[in-house]
Design a protein around this motif. Sequence first.
Motif, PDB file in Angstrom:
ATOM      1  N   ALA A 192     -91.426  43.383 -29.974  1.00 16.38           N
ATOM      2  CA  ALA A 192     -90.852  43.800 -28.690  1.00 16.38           C
ATOM      3  C   ALA A 192     -89.609  44.653 -28.891  1.00 16.38           C
ATOM      4  CB  ALA A 192     -90.522  42.571 -27.845  1.00 16.38           C
ATOM      5  N   ARG A 193     -88.724  44.237 -29.790  1.00 14.10           N
ATOM      6  CA  ARG A 193     -87.491  44.994 -30.016  1.00 14.10           C
ATOM      7  C   ARG A 193     -87.796  46.365 -30.622  1.00 14.10           C
ATOM      8  NH1 ARG A 193     -82.781  41.505 -30.302  1.00 14.10           N
ATOM      9  NH2 ARG A 193     -83.035  40.037 -28.561  1.00 14.10           N
ATOM     10  N   ALA A 194     -88.731  46.433 -31.564  1.00 14.87           N
ATOM     11  CA  ALA A 194     -89.088  47.715 -32.175  1.00 14.87           C
ATOM     12  C   ALA A 194     -89.689  48.664 -31.144  1.00 14.87           C
ATOM     13  CB  ALA A 194     -90.068  47.486 -33.331  1.00 14.87           C
ATOM     14  N   HIS A 195     -90.582  48.139 -30.306  1.00 15.07           N
ATOM     15  CA  HIS A 195     -91.176  48.969 -29.250  1.00 15.07           C
ATOM     16  C   HIS A 195     -90.106  49.446 -28.275  1.00 15.07           C
ATOM     17  CE1 HIS A 195     -95.603  47.398 -29.618  1.00 15.07           C
ATOM     18  NE2 HIS A 195     -95.161  47.958 -30.723  1.00 15.07           N
ATOM     19  N   PHE A 196     -89.169  48.553 -27.951  1.00 14.32           N
ATOM     20  CA  PHE A 196     -88.117  48.914 -27.000  1.00 14.32           C
ATOM     21  C   PHE A 196     -87.228  50.021 -27.557  1.00 14.32           C
ATOM     22  CE2 PHE A 196     -83.902  47.991 -24.989  1.00 14.32           C
ATOM     23  CZ  PHE A 196     -84.259  48.364 -23.696  1.00 14.32           C
ATOM     24  N   ASP A 197     -86.906  49.959 -28.842  1.00 15.48           N
ATOM     25  CA  ASP A 197     -86.074  50.990 -29.457  1.00 15.48           C
ATOM     26  C   ASP A 197     -86.756  52.354 -29.371  1.00 15.48           C
ATOM     27  OD1 ASP A 197     -83.713  51.771 -31.154  1.00 15.48           O
ATOM     28  OD2 ASP A 197     -85.311  52.294 -32.543  1.00 15.48           O
ATOM     29  N   THR A 198     -88.052  52.404 -29.686  1.00 21.97           N
ATOM     30  CA  THR A 198     -88.791  53.668 -29.589  1.00 21.97           C
ATOM     31  C   THR A 198     -88.865  54.145 -28.150  1.00 21.97           C
ATOM     32  OG1 THR A 198     -90.123  53.058 -31.520  1.00 21.97           O
ATOM     33  CG2 THR A 198     -90.987  54.800 -30.105  1.00 21.97           C
ATOM     34  N   PHE A 199     -89.078  53.217 -27.221  1.00 18.74           N
ATOM     35  CA  PHE A 199     -89.131  53.560 -25.801  1.00 18.74           C
ATOM     36  C   PHE A 199     -87.821  54.197 -25.343  1.00 18.74           C
ATOM     37  CE2 PHE A 199     -87.993  52.114 -21.491  1.00 18.74           C
ATOM     38  CZ  PHE A 199     -88.969  52.788 -20.764  1.00 18.74           C
ATOM     39  N   LEU A 200     -86.688  53.612 -25.725  1.00 12.67           N
ATOM     40  CA  LEU A 200     -85.395  54.174 -25.326  1.00 12.67           C
ATOM     41  C   LEU A 200     -85.210  55.581 -25.890  1.00 12.67           C
ATOM     42  CD1 LEU A 200     -82.696  51.341 -25.516  1.00 12.67           C
ATOM     43  CD2 LEU A 200     -83.805  52.317 -23.497  1.00 12.67           C
ATOM     44  N   GLN A 201     -85.574  55.779 -27.136  1.00 12.56           N
ATOM     45  CA  GLN A 201     -85.469  57.117 -27.714  1.00 12.56           C
ATOM     46  C   GLN A 201     -86.292  58.122 -26.913  1.00 12.56           C
ATOM     47  OE1 GLN A 201     -85.781  57.430 -32.096  1.00 12.56           O
ATOM     48  NE2 GLN A 201     -85.837  55.189 -32.104  1.00 12.56           N
ATOM     49  N   ALA A 202     -87.483  57.693 -26.509  1.00 12.98           N
ATOM     50  CA  ALA A 202     -88.383  58.598 -25.786  1.00 12.98           C
ATOM     51  C   ALA A 202     -87.818  58.972 -24.422  1.00 12.98           C
ATOM     52  CB  ALA A 202     -89.757  57.950 -25.638  1.00 12.98           C
ATOM     53  N   ILE A 203     -87.330  57.986 -23.654  1.00 12.40           N
ATOM     54  CA  ILE A 203     -86.855  58.316 -22.303  1.00 12.40           C
ATOM     55  C   ILE A 203     -85.508  59.031 -22.338  1.00 12.40           C
ATOM     56  CG2 ILE A 203     -88.148  56.443 -21.241  1.00 12.40           C
ATOM     57  CD1 ILE A 203     -85.476  54.946 -20.947  1.00 12.40           C
ATOM     58  N   GLN A 204     -84.810  58.973 -23.487  1.00 12.76           N
ATOM     59  CA  GLN A 204     -83.579  59.742 -23.631  1.00 12.76           C
ATOM     60  C   GLN A 204     -83.859  61.190 -23.997  1.00 12.76           C
ATOM     61  OE1 GLN A 204     -80.822  55.958 -25.041  1.00 12.76           O
ATOM     62  NE2 GLN A 204     -81.446  57.468 -26.546  1.00 12.76           N
ATOM     63  N   GLY A 205     -85.128  61.534 -24.224  1.00 11.06           N
ATOM     64  CA  GLY A 205     -85.495  62.916 -24.502  1.00 11.06           C
ATOM     65  C   GLY A 205     -85.466  63.292 -25.968  1.00 11.06           C
ATOM     66  N   LYS A 206     -85.390  62.305 -26.852  1.00 10.31           N
ATOM     67  CA  LYS A 206     -85.352  62.615 -28.276  1.00 10.31           C
ATOM     68  C   LYS A 206     -86.678  63.204 -28.735  1.00 10.31           C
ATOM     69  CE  LYS A 206     -84.543  60.602 -32.836  1.00 10.31           C
ATOM     70  NZ  LYS A 206     -84.165  59.394 -33.615  1.00 10.31           N
ATOM     71  N   GLY A 207     -86.601  64.218 -29.611  1.00  7.64           N
ATOM     72  CA  GLY A 207     -87.809  64.772 -30.187  1.00  7.64           C
ATOM     73  C   GLY A 207     -88.450  63.788 -31.138  1.00  7.64           C
ATOM     74  N   LEU A 208     -89.726  63.513 -30.945  1.00  7.26           N
ATOM     75  CA  LEU A 208     -90.402  62.478 -31.727  1.00  7.26           C
ATOM     76  C   LEU A 208     -91.615  62.997 -32.496  1.00  7.26           C
ATOM     77  CD1 LEU A 208     -90.247  59.639 -29.048  1.00  7.26           C
ATOM     78  CD2 LEU A 208     -88.862  59.804 -31.124  1.00  7.26           C
ATOM     79  N   ALA A 209     -92.095  64.183 -32.159  1.00 12.07           N
ATOM     80  CA  ALA A 209     -93.263  64.759 -32.840  1.00 12.07           C
ATOM     81  C   ALA A 209     -92.955  66.203 -33.217  1.00 12.07           C
ATOM     82  CB  ALA A 209     -94.497  64.694 -31.939  1.00 12.07           C
ATOM     83  N   GLU A 210     -93.353  66.589 -34.424  1.00 15.16           N
ATOM     84  CA  GLU A 210     -93.066  67.948 -34.888  1.00 15.16           C
ATOM     85  C   GLU A 210     -93.981  68.956 -34.173  1.00 15.16           C
ATOM     86  OE1 GLU A 210     -92.750  70.508 -39.074  1.00 15.16           O
ATOM     87  OE2 GLU A 210     -93.407  68.406 -39.075  1.00 15.16           O
TER      88      GLU A 210
END
Length: 353
Positions: free
Chosen positions: A138-156
């Motif tokens: 849950a914590r790992a998924h949440f960390d990735t989720f926060l990065q995504a909704i903050q607009g961080k680039g996640l895929a090249e």
Amino acid sequence: MERFGTLSFGHYGPLGGGRVLTARDMLHQAIDLGVGMDELGVDGIYFRVHHFARQQASPMPLLAAIAARTSRIEVGTGVIDMRYENPLYLAEEAAAVDLISDGRLALGVSRGSPESVIRGYETFGYTGSQDPRGADIARAHFDTFLQAIQGKGLAERDPSSPFGGGTGMQGIEPHSPGLRSRVWWGAGNRDSAEWAGRMGVNLMSSTLLTEADGTPFDVLQAQQIEAFRAAWRESGHRGTPRVSVSRSIFPITTAEDAMYFGRTGEGDQIGVIDGIRSTFGKTYAAEPDALVQQLLADEAIRSADTLMLTIPSQLGVEFNLRVVESFAKYVAPALGWNPDGERDDTPARVTAR
């Protein structure tokens, strides 16, 4: 109490007497309830999420449907179990609902509550947990989720793509810039509340805490809220986070109310949930004047800005709207709620992570 709304588990199934509430019935009634509450001026409608059970399990289509038919009410979850979620897909869906609703999504997430199956999240494909309850997933998924909704680039990006790939890293789409400030963590104890404060998200606290030392439930919960706010401040986050608590509250104004809830008022309960001794909050059921006095004495309700009323969705839209209207008319104003008052909708500003 600045805001109040309802929290529904979305139960469906046999009702007795040959009657059955189907999943379709539950969903359509939830939409109708949201429309009715929007017209009443209630602040929010929130849904629990449980998998492998006759309860609400896929909240995003429901929240989008309610948002499309309402104009002001907050729509949300309390809470989504992050053990079961693809965090990037959830980020896309949540951004879409937030945009459809014009920023009215209150997205409550957490590790989730006890299940009716054994490690059901593994059936969804999320394996490898080193924790017996899957908290690490849950914590790992949440960390990735926060990065995504903050607009961080996640895929090249692919520079050779015919669709204008370009170079660098690409974030998820759609992106809703204000969604980060409308994320809540459902905390069951002080440790998880402090963690939410450090992460810079809002706090949801329900009708049970995984602590049991003889302290009254409302006092335990008020301590949890203070620990959350202290962690928020110490972490350097700016703005004021929101805090919600949920309660089973029934104003008794009719003979029907008395028939259903007149004998349900009870004190705190101690029990074991997920193998942990826990404290369960009391049910409040009384005539309005007595109810006001009881709620004013509840330390956690006094400390929170948002109150969620757990409702018996199986009793139908008309009954629940009447319960909510009675609370809005006879109880909520005495707790500080003003249906025509200004709400502080300035989003909390948090440190980017």
